[in-house]
Design an enzyme around this catalytic site. Structure first.
Site, PDB file in Angstrom:
ATOM      1  N   ASP A 237      17.430  29.112  80.222  1.00 45.85           N
ATOM      2  CA  ASP A 237      18.345  29.871  79.198  1.00 45.85           C
ATOM      3  C   ASP A 237      17.883  31.174  78.998  1.00 45.85           C
ATOM      4  O   ASP A 237      18.835  32.133  78.991  1.00 45.85           O
ATOM      5  CB  ASP A 237      18.797  29.012  78.186  1.00 45.85           C
ATOM      6  CG  ASP A 237      19.994  28.078  78.148  1.00 45.85           C
ATOM      7  OD1 ASP A 237      20.261  27.838  79.412  1.00 45.85           O
ATOM      8  OD2 ASP A 237      20.319  27.521  77.171  1.00 45.85           O
TER       9      ASP A 237
ATOM     10  N   GLU B 144      37.278  30.831  74.721  1.00 45.74           N
ATOM     11  CA  GLU B 144      38.277  30.433  75.575  1.00 45.74           C
ATOM     12  C   GLU B 144      39.515  30.005  75.008  1.00 45.74           C
ATOM     13  O   GLU B 144      40.587  30.202  75.668  1.00 45.74           O
ATOM     14  CB  GLU B 144      37.653  29.496  76.674  1.00 45.74           C
ATOM     15  CG  GLU B 144      36.640  29.905  77.574  1.00 45.74           C
ATOM     16  CD  GLU B 144      35.910  28.583  78.376  1.00 45.74           C
ATOM     17  OE1 GLU B 144      36.682  27.620  78.542  1.00 45.74           O
ATOM     18  OE2 GLU B 144      34.650  28.652  78.772  1.00 45.74           O
ATOM     19  N   ASN B 145      39.634  29.359  73.973  1.00 46.37           N
ATOM     20  CA  ASN B 145      40.658  28.685  73.396  1.00 46.37           C
ATOM     21  C   ASN B 145      41.249  29.379  71.937  1.00 46.37           C
ATOM     22  O   ASN B 145      42.447  28.777  71.903  1.00 46.37           O
ATOM     23  CB  ASN B 145      40.477  27.218  73.155  1.00 46.37           C
ATOM     24  CG  ASN B 145      39.810  26.568  74.305  1.00 46.37           C
ATOM     25  OD1 ASN B 145      40.604  26.755  75.375  1.00 46.37           O
ATOM     26  ND2 ASN B 145      38.804  26.111  74.724  1.00 46.37           N
TER      27      ASN B 145
ATOM     28  N   HIS C  16      29.781  34.625  74.087  1.00 46.18           N
ATOM     29  CA  HIS C  16      29.798  33.145  74.299  1.00 46.18           C
ATOM     30  C   HIS C  16      29.947  32.514  73.164  1.00 46.18           C
ATOM     31  O   HIS C  16      28.895  32.591  72.160  1.00 46.18           O
ATOM     32  CB  HIS C  16      28.526  32.686  74.917  1.00 46.18           C
ATOM     33  CG  HIS C  16      28.529  31.471  74.827  1.00 46.18           C
ATOM     34  ND1 HIS C  16      28.455  30.675  76.538  1.00 46.18           N
ATOM     35  CD2 HIS C  16      28.245  30.327  74.139  1.00 46.18           C
ATOM     36  CE1 HIS C  16      28.261  29.206  76.037  1.00 46.18           C
ATOM     37  NE2 HIS C  16      28.202  29.000  75.072  1.00 46.18           N
TER      38      HIS C  16
ATOM     39  N   GLY D   4      27.532  27.011  68.892  1.00 52.31           N
ATOM     40  CA  GLY D   4      26.584  28.081  68.870  1.00 52.31           C
ATOM     41  C   GLY D   4      27.123  29.202  69.560  1.00 52.31           C
ATOM     42  O   GLY D   4      27.967  29.297  70.376  1.00 52.31           O
TER      43      GLY D   4
END
Length: 394
Positions: free
Chosen positions: A145, A330-331, A205, A209
């Site tokens: 990551d 995204e939502n 992102h 988190g």
């Protein structure tokens, strides 16, 4: 090539099987070490599910059961048929700066930095060793990551603490969600017809988190998370940036020890600490019912996110796109609209109709100076691609 992607947690194993970038199956082993453990595998082509509930004593037994369910489903007769296995590793520390094929030295280094990521790295190591034992001929790849953020300059990743803390204890900004930021930036460049090596973007992102990343010419130059995933944005249950002096003050006032403070900041703070909810659907439903703490939590989250995005304009010579990804990104059209409208003076012109309707693609108006995109993250697919590439080139 058939590639299995594993994400080993302290009491769970998430897995996904790919062939030539197509997902064939996914599943989860959960509650490892408990009496009520369970495993589920889903055939992503037929939709059929295969489940077992039993006491799973350790990760080794969990992997054996994954093998059994694959055989039962007919998707994969044996793990030894795999061409490779990619492992998500949260923390590579200062030395593991690139994704790599697993060998003894890599395992030692992951273990050496386990104290920096005690909740993740020990479990990742167990997952790798278990897979090596179950399928000894299958090559394993570690995908970190932290790797995407290794391109940050030293003046961005260093903390203004005594330099010896960096030299002796590796205390510095590492950043996280790198696999996601890397994937969505490449996807966004492709959507906009840009060369990734000439593409500048800000990637957000946003899940339980959350982190933002400044990307210049396809490479990370700064990110909001730090030494741990606690730094930066306000999150579901994490506080993000605070005045460090608050901690010794609370320790003294409330007689709290370091473990108490860690739990408070990671699990009892964020939007949850403000309003009692960490799911943004619940928060927005509470706002409809005039819950002022829920309104405050949402406003704080969007304000902090807007501040970080705005600050990255100061370090990037040009911004081609703002990318929203992960669960909230995204939502949640409300979050996207609030942030983009606050930043309209910087060149963001959001199309509110597209924003409300779309969950993938461009949501800015045609004449928007900076493109705004929703790009669903596919971290497992990115890990599978990296694994395939490393195995082919070994």
């Amino acid at each position: 090539m058939k590639i299995l992607v594993l994400n080993s947690g302290s009491s769970s194993i998430k897995f996904k099987l790919f062939e030539k970038d197509e997902a064939l199956a996914s599943g989860l082993v959960e509650k490892i070490g408990e009496q009520n453990s369970k495993i589920e595998l889903k055939d992503l082509k037929s939709g059929q599910k295969y489940k077992k509930e039993l006491a799973i004593k350790d990760h080794e037994q969990g992997i054996e059961l994954v093998n059994e369910l694959f055989a039962q489903s007919g998707i994969l007769h044996d793990l030894n048929e795999l061409d490779g296995c990619g492992h998500r590793i949260v923390h590579g520390g200062p030395n593991l700066t690139k994704h790599c094929l697993v060998d003894d030295e890599i395992l030692k280094e992951i273990d050496r930095v386990a104290h920096i990521a005690p909740l993740h790295n020990p479990a990742h190591l167990i997952g790798i060793k278990t897979m090596i034992k179950a399928a000894p001929k299958v090559p394993n790849v570690t995908v970190f990551d932290t790797a995407f953020h290794q391109s940050m300059p030293d003046y961005a990743y260093m903390y203004a603490l005594p330099y010896e803390f960096y030299e002796k204890h590796q205390v510095r900004k590492y950043g996280f969600h790198g696999t996601s930021h890397s994937y969505v930036s490449k996807q966004a460049a492709y959507i906009l017809g840009k060369n990734i090596n000439e593409f500048n973007a800000i990637s957000a992102h946003l899940g339980n988190g959350a982190s933002v990343c400044a990307i210049e010419n396809g490479k990370c130059v700064d990110t909001s998370m730090g030494f741990t995933p606690l730094e930066g944005l306000i999150m579901g249950t994490r506080c993000g940036d605070i005045d460090p002096a608050v901690l010794p003050f609370l320790a003294k006032e409330l007689n709290l020890n370091p473990s108490d403070l860690d739990t408070m900041m990671n699990k009892k703070s964020g939007v949850y600490g403000i309003c009692g909810f960490n799911d943004f659907r619940d928060i927005e439903a509470q706002i409809e019912q005039n819950n002022e703490k829920a309104r405050l939590a949402l406003d704080m989250f969007c304000y902090r996110l807007s501040k970080y995005i705005g600050s990255y304009f100061a370090i990037l010579p040009r911004v081609d796109a703002l990318i929203f990804t992960a669960g909230i990104g995204e939502n949640d059209d409300i979050v996207r609209a609030k942030v983009c409208q606050r930043l309209a003076h910087l060149g963001f012109d959001i199309d509110l109709d597209k924003n409300a309707q779309l969950r993938n693609g461009e949501i800015s108006k045609k004449d928007s100076k900076i493109k705004i995109l929703i790009v669903p993250t596919e971290e497992e697919l990115e890990i599978a691609k990296i694994t395939t590439e490393l195995i082919k080139n070994k």
